[in-house]
Design a protein around this motif. Structure first.
Motif, PDB file in Angstrom:
ATOM      1  N   VAL A   9       0.866  -1.178   0.000  1.00  0.00           N
ATOM      2  CA  VAL A   9       0.000   0.000   0.000  1.00  0.00           C
ATOM      3  C   VAL A   9       0.901   1.225   0.000  1.00  0.00           C
ATOM      4  N   PRO A  10       0.685   2.179  -0.904  1.00  0.00           N
ATOM      5  CA  PRO A  10       1.522   3.372  -0.902  1.00  0.00           C
ATOM      6  C   PRO A  10       1.404   4.121   0.417  1.00  0.00           C
ATOM      7  N   VAL A  11       2.515   4.616   0.873  1.00  0.00           N
ATOM      8  CA  VAL A  11       2.546   5.364   2.129  1.00  0.00           C
ATOM      9  C   VAL A  11       2.661   6.844   1.798  1.00  0.00           C
ATOM     10  N   ILE A  12       1.809   7.616   2.411  1.00  0.00           N
ATOM     11  CA  ILE A  12       1.865   9.072   2.230  1.00  0.00           C
ATOM     12  C   ILE A  12       2.990   9.600   3.094  1.00  0.00           C
ATOM     13  N   ASP A  13       3.787  10.480   2.541  1.00  0.00           N
ATOM     14  CA  ASP A  13       4.892  11.077   3.284  1.00  0.00           C
ATOM     15  C   ASP A  13       4.335  11.897   4.435  1.00  0.00           C
ATOM     16  N   GLU A  14       4.567  11.445   5.649  1.00  0.00           N
ATOM     17  CA  GLU A  14       4.031  12.137   6.805  1.00  0.00           C
ATOM     18  C   GLU A  14       4.767  13.432   7.104  1.00  0.00           C
ATOM     19  N   GLY A  15       5.814  13.722   6.373  1.00  0.00           N
ATOM     20  CA  GLY A  15       6.530  14.978   6.559  1.00  0.00           C
ATOM     21  C   GLY A  15       5.780  16.161   5.968  1.00  0.00           C
ATOM     22  N   LEU A  16       4.684  15.910   5.256  1.00  0.00           N
ATOM     23  CA  LEU A  16       3.921  16.978   4.616  1.00  0.00           C
ATOM     24  C   LEU A  16       2.703  17.384   5.439  1.00  0.00           C
ATOM     25  N   THR A  17       2.803  17.302   6.751  1.00  0.00           N
ATOM     26  CA  THR A  17       1.671  17.630   7.604  1.00  0.00           C
ATOM     27  C   THR A  17       1.563  19.122   7.865  1.00  0.00           C
ATOM     28  N   GLY A  18       2.556  19.885   7.506  1.00  0.00           N
ATOM     29  CA  GLY A  18       2.569  21.319   7.789  1.00  0.00           C
ATOM     30  C   GLY A  18       1.508  22.068   7.004  1.00  0.00           C
ATOM     31  N   LEU A  67      -4.976  44.644  -6.284  1.00  0.00           N
ATOM     32  CA  LEU A  67      -6.308  44.228  -6.700  1.00  0.00           C
ATOM     33  C   LEU A  67      -6.371  44.206  -8.218  1.00  0.00           C
ATOM     34  N   ALA A  68      -7.161  43.351  -8.760  1.00  0.00           N
ATOM     35  CA  ALA A  68      -7.251  43.155 -10.208  1.00  0.00           C
ATOM     36  C   ALA A  68      -7.450  44.476 -10.942  1.00  0.00           C
ATOM     37  N   GLY A  69      -6.562  44.748 -11.882  1.00  0.00           N
ATOM     38  CA  GLY A  69      -6.681  45.941 -12.719  1.00  0.00           C
ATOM     39  C   GLY A  69      -6.213  47.221 -12.068  1.00  0.00           C
ATOM     40  N   GLU A  70      -5.679  47.143 -10.872  1.00  0.00           N
ATOM     41  CA  GLU A  70      -5.257  48.359 -10.166  1.00  0.00           C
ATOM     42  C   GLU A  70      -3.731  48.407 -10.084  1.00  0.00           C
ATOM     43  N   ASP A  71      -3.167  49.545 -10.461  1.00  0.00           N
ATOM     44  CA  ASP A  71      -1.723  49.742 -10.348  1.00  0.00           C
ATOM     45  C   ASP A  71      -1.362  50.631  -9.168  1.00  0.00           C
ATOM     46  N   ASP A  72      -2.317  51.344  -8.649  1.00  0.00           N
ATOM     47  CA  ASP A  72      -2.095  52.293  -7.566  1.00  0.00           C
ATOM     48  C   ASP A  72      -1.800  51.547  -6.262  1.00  0.00           C
ATOM     49  N   ALA A  73      -0.751  51.937  -5.566  1.00  0.00           N
ATOM     50  CA  ALA A  73      -0.386  51.291  -4.306  1.00  0.00           C
ATOM     51  C   ALA A  73      -1.491  51.433  -3.261  1.00  0.00           C
ATOM     52  N   GLU A  74      -2.320  52.443  -3.379  1.00  0.00           N
ATOM     53  CA  GLU A  74      -3.419  52.622  -2.442  1.00  0.00           C
ATOM     54  C   GLU A  74      -4.442  51.494  -2.557  1.00  0.00           C
ATOM     55  N   ASP A  75      -4.490  50.834  -3.694  1.00  0.00           N
ATOM     56  CA  ASP A  75      -5.465  49.777  -3.921  1.00  0.00           C
ATOM     57  C   ASP A  75      -4.852  48.395  -3.748  1.00  0.00           C
ATOM     58  N   ALA A  76      -3.813  48.302  -2.945  1.00  0.00           N
ATOM     59  CA  ALA A  76      -3.149  47.020  -2.742  1.00  0.00           C
ATOM     60  C   ALA A  76      -3.409  46.513  -1.334  1.00  0.00           C
ATOM     61  N   GLN A  77      -3.635  45.216  -1.252  1.00  0.00           N
ATOM     62  CA  GLN A  77      -3.662  44.552   0.039  1.00  0.00           C
ATOM     63  C   GLN A  77      -2.279  43.938   0.223  1.00  0.00           C
ATOM     64  N   TRP A  78      -1.947  43.634   1.441  1.00  0.00           N
ATOM     65  CA  TRP A  78      -0.675  42.985   1.724  1.00  0.00           C
ATOM     66  C   TRP A  78      -0.938  41.642   2.378  1.00  0.00           C
ATOM     67  N   LEU A  79      -0.168  40.668   1.981  1.00  0.00           N
ATOM     68  CA  LEU A  79      -0.289  39.325   2.523  1.00  0.00           C
ATOM     69  C   LEU A  79       0.904  39.039   3.428  1.00  0.00           C
ATOM     70  N   VAL A  80       0.629  38.391   4.537  1.00  0.00           N
ATOM     71  CA  VAL A  80       1.680  37.878   5.409  1.00  0.00           C
ATOM     72  C   VAL A  80       1.571  36.360   5.327  1.00  0.00           C
ATOM     73  N   VAL A  81       2.589  35.743   4.752  1.00  0.00           N
ATOM     74  CA  VAL A  81       2.591  34.295   4.538  1.00  0.00           C
ATOM     75  C   VAL A  81       3.409  33.645   5.655  1.00  0.00           C
ATOM     76  N   ILE A  82       2.760  32.725   6.356  1.00  0.00           N
ATOM     77  CA  ILE A  82       3.386  32.058   7.498  1.00  0.00           C
ATOM     78  C   ILE A  82       3.499  30.573   7.191  1.00  0.00           C
ATOM     79  N   GLU A  83       4.725  30.081   7.202  1.00  0.00           N
ATOM     80  CA  GLU A  83       4.944  28.637   7.034  1.00  0.00           C
ATOM     81  C   GLU A  83       4.803  27.991   8.413  1.00  0.00           C
ATOM     82  N   ASP A  84       4.025  26.940   8.483  1.00  0.00           N
ATOM     83  CA  ASP A  84       3.749  26.242   9.740  1.00  0.00           C
ATOM     84  C   ASP A  84       4.036  24.758   9.547  1.00  0.00           C
ATOM     85  N   PRO A  85       5.340  24.387   9.479  1.00  0.00           N
ATOM     86  CA  PRO A  85       5.693  23.006   9.155  1.00  0.00           C
ATOM     87  C   PRO A  85       5.121  21.976  10.127  1.00  0.00           C
ATOM     88  N   ALA A  86       4.948  22.344  11.381  1.00  0.00           N
ATOM     89  CA  ALA A  86       4.409  21.395  12.356  1.00  0.00           C
ATOM     90  C   ALA A  86       2.888  21.384  12.352  1.00  0.00           C
TER      91      ALA A  86
END
Length: 92
Positions: free
Chosen positions: A5-14, A51-70
């Motif tokens: 039976v194929p085993v899923i890599d348990e290291g990908l739980t993050g 945002l789609a179609g917007e070049d103005d910095a005022e119309d930008a959202q910012w994302l904070v990407v958090i890696e959570d390996p555990a």
């Protein structure tokens, strides 16, 4: 019939969590507060999300990407934290 039976890599739980913030200042404040508040070791990544179609910095959202390996961070707590800065946790 084979018992192989194929085993899923348990290291990908993050997980990867993405907080959406209204502006760069809020995103930077959140990124600075995350290690102390949630005990994360890896530095969050800041990404400008125009945002789609917007070049103005005022119309930008910012994302904070958090890696959570555990996979140990509580999504509800992250969402509540982002809400303090008028943001939210992006549902995946």
């Amino acid at each position: 019939m084979s018992d192989n039976v194929p085993v899923i890599d348990e290291g990908l739980t993050g997980a990867r969590h993405i907080l959406v913030l209204p502006d760069r200042d809020a995103a930077e404040e959140v990124a600075e507060a995350l290690p102390e508040r949630f005990g994360i070791a890896q530095e969050p990544q800041l990404v400008r999300d125009a945002l789609a179609g917007e070049d103005d910095a005022e119309d930008a959202q910012w994302l904070v990407v958090i890696e959570d390996p555990a996979g140990s961070l509580d999504p509800a707590a992250l969402d509540a934290f982002a809400d303090e800065y008028e943001g939210w946790l992006e549902a995946e």
